[in-house]
Design a protein around this motif. Structure first.
Motif, mmCIF file in Angstrom:
data_model
loop_
_atom_site.group_PDB
_atom_site.id
_atom_site.type_symbol
_atom_site.label_atom_id
_atom_site.label_comp_id
_atom_site.label_asym_id
_atom_site.label_seq_id
_atom_site.Cartn_x
_atom_site.Cartn_y
_atom_site.Cartn_z
ATOM 1 N N HIS A 128 0.835 -1.203 0.000
ATOM 2 C CA HIS A 128 0.000 0.000 0.000
ATOM 3 C C HIS A 128 0.866 1.248 0.000
ATOM 4 C CE1 HIS A 128 -3.547 2.403 0.833
ATOM 5 N NE2 HIS A 128 -2.884 3.009 1.814
ATOM 6 N N PHE A 129 1.940 1.184 0.760
ATOM 7 C CA PHE A 129 2.842 2.333 0.841
ATOM 8 C C PHE A 129 3.408 2.656 -0.537
ATOM 9 C CE2 PHE A 129 7.070 4.132 1.141
ATOM 10 C CZ PHE A 129 6.852 5.214 1.969
ATOM 11 N N ILE A 130 3.939 1.638 -1.205
ATOM 12 C CA ILE A 130 4.576 1.882 -2.502
ATOM 13 C C ILE A 130 3.549 2.277 -3.555
ATOM 14 C CG2 ILE A 130 5.821 0.754 -4.395
ATOM 15 C CD1 ILE A 130 7.253 -0.884 -2.235
ATOM 16 N N ARG A 131 2.381 1.608 -3.508
ATOM 17 C CA ARG A 131 1.401 1.820 -4.570
ATOM 18 C C ARG A 131 0.658 3.152 -4.381
ATOM 19 N NH1 ARG A 131 -3.279 0.542 -6.617
ATOM 20 N NH2 ARG A 131 -4.244 0.287 -4.578
ATOM 21 N N VAL A 132 0.317 3.465 -3.159
ATOM 22 C CA VAL A 132 -0.567 4.614 -2.933
ATOM 23 C C VAL A 132 0.094 5.748 -2.135
ATOM 24 C CG1 VAL A 132 -2.767 5.354 -1.976
ATOM 25 C CG2 VAL A 132 -2.555 3.063 -2.965
ATOM 26 N N VAL A 133 0.578 5.412 -0.959
ATOM 27 C CA VAL A 133 0.959 6.469 -0.010
ATOM 28 C C VAL A 133 2.094 7.342 -0.546
ATOM 29 C CG1 VAL A 133 1.811 6.944 2.305
ATOM 30 C CG2 VAL A 133 0.210 5.078 1.930
ATOM 31 N N PRO A 156 3.527 7.810 -3.763
ATOM 32 C CA PRO A 156 3.274 8.717 -4.904
ATOM 33 C C PRO A 156 2.274 9.813 -4.579
ATOM 34 C CG PRO A 156 2.433 6.512 -5.351
ATOM 35 C CD PRO A 156 3.243 6.409 -4.114
ATOM 36 N N ASN A 157 1.273 9.479 -3.773
ATOM 37 C CA ASN A 157 0.289 10.500 -3.404
ATOM 38 C C ASN A 157 0.933 11.640 -2.637
ATOM 39 O OD1 ASN A 157 -2.021 9.646 -4.564
ATOM 40 N ND2 ASN A 157 -2.743 8.485 -2.798
ATOM 41 N N THR A 158 1.813 11.274 -1.715
ATOM 42 C CA THR A 158 2.445 12.303 -0.898
ATOM 43 C C THR A 158 3.354 13.180 -1.753
ATOM 44 O OG1 THR A 158 2.421 10.685 0.859
ATOM 45 C CG2 THR A 158 3.691 12.664 1.252
ATOM 46 N N VAL A 159 4.094 12.543 -2.657
ATOM 47 C CA VAL A 159 4.963 13.322 -3.533
ATOM 48 C C VAL A 159 4.127 14.313 -4.338
ATOM 49 C CG1 VAL A 159 6.510 13.212 -5.516
ATOM 50 C CG2 VAL A 159 6.725 11.543 -3.688
ATOM 51 N N ARG A 160 2.986 13.836 -4.851
ATOM 52 C CA ARG A 160 2.139 14.724 -5.664
ATOM 53 C C ARG A 160 1.509 15.819 -4.824
ATOM 54 N NH1 ARG A 160 0.381 9.877 -8.274
ATOM 55 N NH2 ARG A 160 -1.366 9.805 -6.859
ATOM 56 N N PRO A 209 4.872 13.298 9.665
ATOM 57 C CA PRO A 209 4.548 12.056 8.957
ATOM 58 C C PRO A 209 4.880 12.130 7.464
ATOM 59 C CG PRO A 209 2.600 12.969 10.047
ATOM 60 C CD PRO A 209 3.715 13.920 10.294
ATOM 61 N N VAL A 210 4.726 13.315 6.882
ATOM 62 C CA VAL A 210 5.048 13.492 5.464
ATOM 63 C C VAL A 210 6.532 13.231 5.227
ATOM 64 C CG1 VAL A 210 5.078 15.144 3.569
ATOM 65 C CG2 VAL A 210 3.204 15.169 5.203
ATOM 66 N N LEU A 211 7.353 13.775 6.103
ATOM 67 C CA LEU A 211 8.795 13.590 5.962
ATOM 68 C C LEU A 211 9.163 12.111 6.025
ATOM 69 C CD1 LEU A 211 10.293 16.454 8.147
ATOM 70 C CD2 LEU A 211 9.692 16.456 5.747
ATOM 71 N N ILE A 212 8.525 11.411 6.959
ATOM 72 C CA ILE A 212 8.828 9.985 7.106
ATOM 73 C C ILE A 212 8.484 9.237 5.818
ATOM 74 C CG2 ILE A 212 8.297 7.896 8.396
ATOM 75 C CD1 ILE A 212 9.716 9.926 10.019
ATOM 76 N N ILE A 213 7.323 9.544 5.267
ATOM 77 C CA ILE A 213 6.893 8.867 4.038
ATOM 78 C C ILE A 213 7.893 9.134 2.919
ATOM 79 C CG2 ILE A 213 5.147 8.884 2.220
ATOM 80 C CD1 ILE A 213 3.100 9.481 4.502
ATOM 81 N N LEU A 214 8.256 10.410 2.755
ATOM 82 C CA LEU A 214 9.159 10.758 1.655
ATOM 83 C C LEU A 214 10.527 10.098 1.826
ATOM 84 C CD1 LEU A 214 8.309 14.536 1.095
ATOM 85 C CD2 LEU A 214 7.586 12.567 -0.242
ATOM 86 N N ILE A 215 11.053 10.148 3.030
ATOM 87 C CA ILE A 215 12.413 9.631 3.215
ATOM 88 C C ILE A 215 12.424 8.105 3.061
ATOM 89 C CG2 ILE A 215 12.407 9.393 5.733
ATOM 90 C CD1 ILE A 215 15.303 10.836 3.805
ATOM 91 N N THR A 216 11.339 7.453 3.466
ATOM 92 C CA THR A 216 11.272 5.999 3.267
ATOM 93 C C THR A 216 11.265 5.670 1.780
ATOM 94 O OG1 THR A 216 9.902 5.952 5.251
ATOM 95 C CG2 THR A 216 10.040 3.927 3.967
ATOM 96 N N GLY A 217 10.443 6.401 1.028
ATOM 97 C CA GLY A 217 10.401 6.198 -0.422
ATOM 98 C C GLY A 217 11.763 6.436 -1.048
ATOM 99 N N VAL A 218 12.411 7.489 -0.615
ATOM 100 C CA VAL A 218 13.734 7.825 -1.150
ATOM 101 C C VAL A 218 14.721 6.692 -0.876
ATOM 102 C CG1 VAL A 218 15.723 9.325 -0.781
ATOM 103 C CG2 VAL A 218 13.470 10.313 -1.101
ATOM 104 N N ALA A 219 14.660 6.153 0.332
ATOM 105 C CA ALA A 219 15.575 5.060 0.673
ATOM 106 C C ALA A 219 15.349 3.866 -0.252
ATOM 107 C CB ALA A 219 15.393 4.656 2.124
ATOM 108 N N LEU A 220 14.079 3.542 -0.500
ATOM 109 C CA LEU A 220 13.773 2.421 -1.403
ATOM 110 C C LEU A 220 14.324 2.685 -2.803
ATOM 111 C CD1 LEU A 220 10.095 1.597 -0.352
ATOM 112 C CD2 LEU A 220 12.170 0.317 0.180
ATOM 113 N N MET A 221 14.121 3.906 -3.297
ATOM 114 C CA MET A 221 14.613 4.253 -4.628
ATOM 115 C C MET A 221 16.126 4.122 -4.703
ATOM 116 S SD MET A 221 12.238 7.583 -5.246
ATOM 117 C CE MET A 221 13.060 8.225 -6.693
#
Lengths: 287, 346
Positions: free
Chosen positions: B93-98, B100-104, B272-284
């Motif tokens: 759910h995080f990768i699919r929705v959370v 990209p939505n947060t980035v947008r 919470p936004v920062l956490i989401i973004l930094i997690t995504g960045v780490a995965l990338m």
């Protein structure tokens, strides 16, 4: 004996509270509670302990796992880099999450991370405060974080500010010895509040401190000297205010002086929280 | 008002002990649910203790007792006044929705991050074109290989045997990942200085990138440099940009322009936004690190540059589509705001 411990207790308490800030949290139930903020030094010690623990654990794992035979191979080095990276970043996050704001080092020093409003610590707060270590630790040895701590009102480094957390001393959750409150510390002078007030009024702070020092050291004196000294002190204080016969007649000089000390140092209702929270208190109000 | 301390203690003590036990119990089995009647009892005990504290404080000079009650009330308060939900971790759910939505959702910060980075890149390119020796002032000494003549570098890289990284590819990729993740954490953290740290970091990294590209293109090695950097760079650079976005958001929260909330409330909202973004960045960055070690470092004649460039472009397009379209349908409900905290007055 019990009494002497208790009086030492006050002293330590008063000293610490005056030196460090405390955080006062007002709750909807109409009361407040105060938490003592941890200073930079104890936090630094906790951090140092944590580092030592991480390092020692990694070394131990390394030596007992028999991995040393792979030393130098690419896979091994990659594993080492990964493990140390994850453990340095993840250690604090993991422990603070599992132990609600405490790492091993923090636990040993009796401090804990807490939400500024006294709420439960959230996972994202833990992550933020630990990610911002990157900037707090600049340029070396947490200079940025340390400066922020000294300047900020609640002794927060930047990570704490961003995550809305504070580090506090874990409050002692020991139930006081209620029996001691009831019997051991009974003060016959307390029956005469007006005389107590007069005694407080007439006693200088020097006299009071001489009295307390004498009481704290009473086991160190020779028996004769002890009797003499307390006799002298008792006469001195009796000159100030004479309490009615029935409140003092069965008291030894020493017991009488203990009562006097209690009268002098006891926090009374009205000035109690002033003493405890001086002007250095931070107030977070929730309504 | 307490007239008889002894009686008061005898009467209230069982309640304090019960509350103490209950809190200890709840703490030990944190995470498991508690029954309704337990909650009601807890609340009752908490209020009773709070009122006892008020009475003790107003009347009796027993500091130890006060401290004890304060501790009890503080502990119970933490348990009771917690309204923020603890969400479960759902990776897919995080990768699919959370993510990209947060980035947008914060696309303006992303745009700013791109502009700063792009300006840096243009500056770097411009400086190199202007005078080749400029690069020695900009690039830190640790990256001496960048200062080398591009054509020499190409010759050197191409001459390397197929397995010049033999056995070390895992090491290389791990080093890259950890280094890059560290840099992006830094990019977020330094945002605390009103976003200026992130600004500088983005600009500087942009400059170096522009410099390297201009250098190689000037030397007529553009085919090589794209083949070399595109496969991983196409993910790595957006990762840095998103980290920059997070850093700028943090800086924005610290500045608080146009926002009437207090600093701590602004930071509470952005956390919470920062956490989401930094997690995504780490995965990338993990993905980019793997690609860089296992694909980017092979050159012609082992892998044709055209293939690598094609791979990079395909990767970029897929990533762009993902970022723009993934999770749009689930986007219907507005970003979850932590309930309760909103209503609190600081």
């Amino acid at each position: 004996m019990k009494y002497s411990q208790a009086s030492k207790g006050w002293f330590i308490e008063i000293m610490i509270i005056e030196r460090y800030n405390s955080l006062r949290i007002h709750i909807p139930e109409g009361v407040y509670f105060s938490l003592l903020l941890a200073g930079p030094f104890s936090r630094f010690l906790a951090w140092l302990l944590d580092r030592v623990i991480i390092f020692a654990t990694l070394m131990l794992l390394y030596s007992i796992s028999g991995l040393s035979q792979f030393y130098g191979s690419g896979l091994f080095n990659a594993g080492m880099i990964l493990v140390s990276f994850i453990s340095i970043i993840g250690y604090n996050i993991l422990f603070e999450w599992l132990w609600r704001g405490q790492t091993l080092g923090k636990r040993l020093l009796g401090i804990r991370v807490m939400d500024v409003l006294g709420l439960q610590l959230q996972f994202n707060q833990i992550v933020i405060r630990n990610l911002l270590r990157a900037v707090d630790s600049l340029p070396t040895l947490y200079l940025v974080g340390g400066t922020a701590m000294v300047l900020s009102e609640r002794c927060q480094r930047l990570g704490d500010l961003a995550a809305n957390t504070v580090v506090i001393y874990v409050p002692e959750s020991m139930e006081p010895e209620i029996e001691q409150i009831l019997s051991g510390k009974y003060n016959s002078l307390a029956l005469y509040p007006h005389l107590e007030a007069r005694l407080r009024h007439r006693t200088s702070s020097d006299e009071a401190s001489i009295l307390v020092k004498a009481l704290l050291r009473r086991d160190l004196f020779n028996p004769e000297a002890r009797i003499d000294l307390f006799d002298m002190l008792a006469r001195h204080f009796e000159d100030k205010v004479s309490f009615p016969e029935e409140s003092t007649e069965f008291l030894s000089d020493e017991q009488y002086l203990r009562n006097v000390a209690d009268t002098l140092f006891r926090k009374t209702g009205s000035n109690n929280h002033n003493k405890k929270n001086n002007s250095t208190t931070q107030t977070a109000q929730v309504s | 008002m307490i007239l008889d301390l002894q009686r008061f203690l005898a009467q209230e003590r069982p309640y304090w002990n019960e509350l103490d036990e209950m809190l200890t119990r709840m703490r030990e089995r944190a995470g498991t649910g508690i029954r309704l009647d337990e909650i009601q009892r807890l609340y009752y005990l908490y209020r009773r203790t709070a009122s006892d504290l008020a009475r003790v404080r107003s009347q009796v000079a027993e500091t130890e007792l006060q401290d004890y009650l304060e501790t009890l009330v503080a502990r119970a308060y933490g348990e009771i006044h917690e309204v923020r939900s603890t969400r479960r971790i759902r990776p897919i759910h995080f990768i699919r929705v959370v993510f990209p939505n947060t980035v947008r959702q914060y696309n303006r910060a992303l745009l700013l991050s791109c502009i700063v980075f792009g300006t840096g890149a243009l500056c770097g390119a411009f400086l190199t074109v202007l005078d080749d020796t400029n690069k020695s002032y900009i690039v830190p000494s640790g990256f001496a290989h960048v200062l080398q003549n591009p054509s020499d570098r190409v010759a050197e890289e191409e001459a390397a045997r197929l397995d010049h990284l033999a056995g070390n590819r895992t090491l290389f990729s791990t080093e890259l990942m950890t280094h890059n993740i560290r840099i992006s954490i830094m990019a977020v953290s330094v945002g605390f200085f009103w976003g200026m740290g992130t600004f500088l970091l983005l600009f500087y990294n942009g400059t170096i990138l522009g410099l390297v590209f201009a250098d190689f293109i000037q030397a007529g090695e553009s085919f090589f440099v794209f083949g070399w950097l595109l496969p991983h760079g196409i993910i790595e650079i957006p990762a840095i940009l998103i980290a920059g976005q997070a850093g700028l958001l943090l800086g924005g929260a610290v500045l608080g322009y146009g926002n009437r909330n207090s600093l701590s409330l602004r930071l509470r909202h952005i956390a919470p936004v920062l956490i989401i973004l930094i997690t995504g960045v780490a995965l990338m960055l993990i993905w980019a690190g793997i690609i860089e070690a296992f694909l980017s470092q092979y050159h012609e004649p082992f892998i044709p540059y055209s293939l690598k460039i094609l791979f990079g472009i395909a990767e970029g397009i897929i990533f762009l589509i993902y970022l723009v379209f993934s999770g749009r349908k689930a986007d219907k409900k507005p970003n979850e705001v932590q309930p309760g905290i909103e209503g609190m007055v600081y």
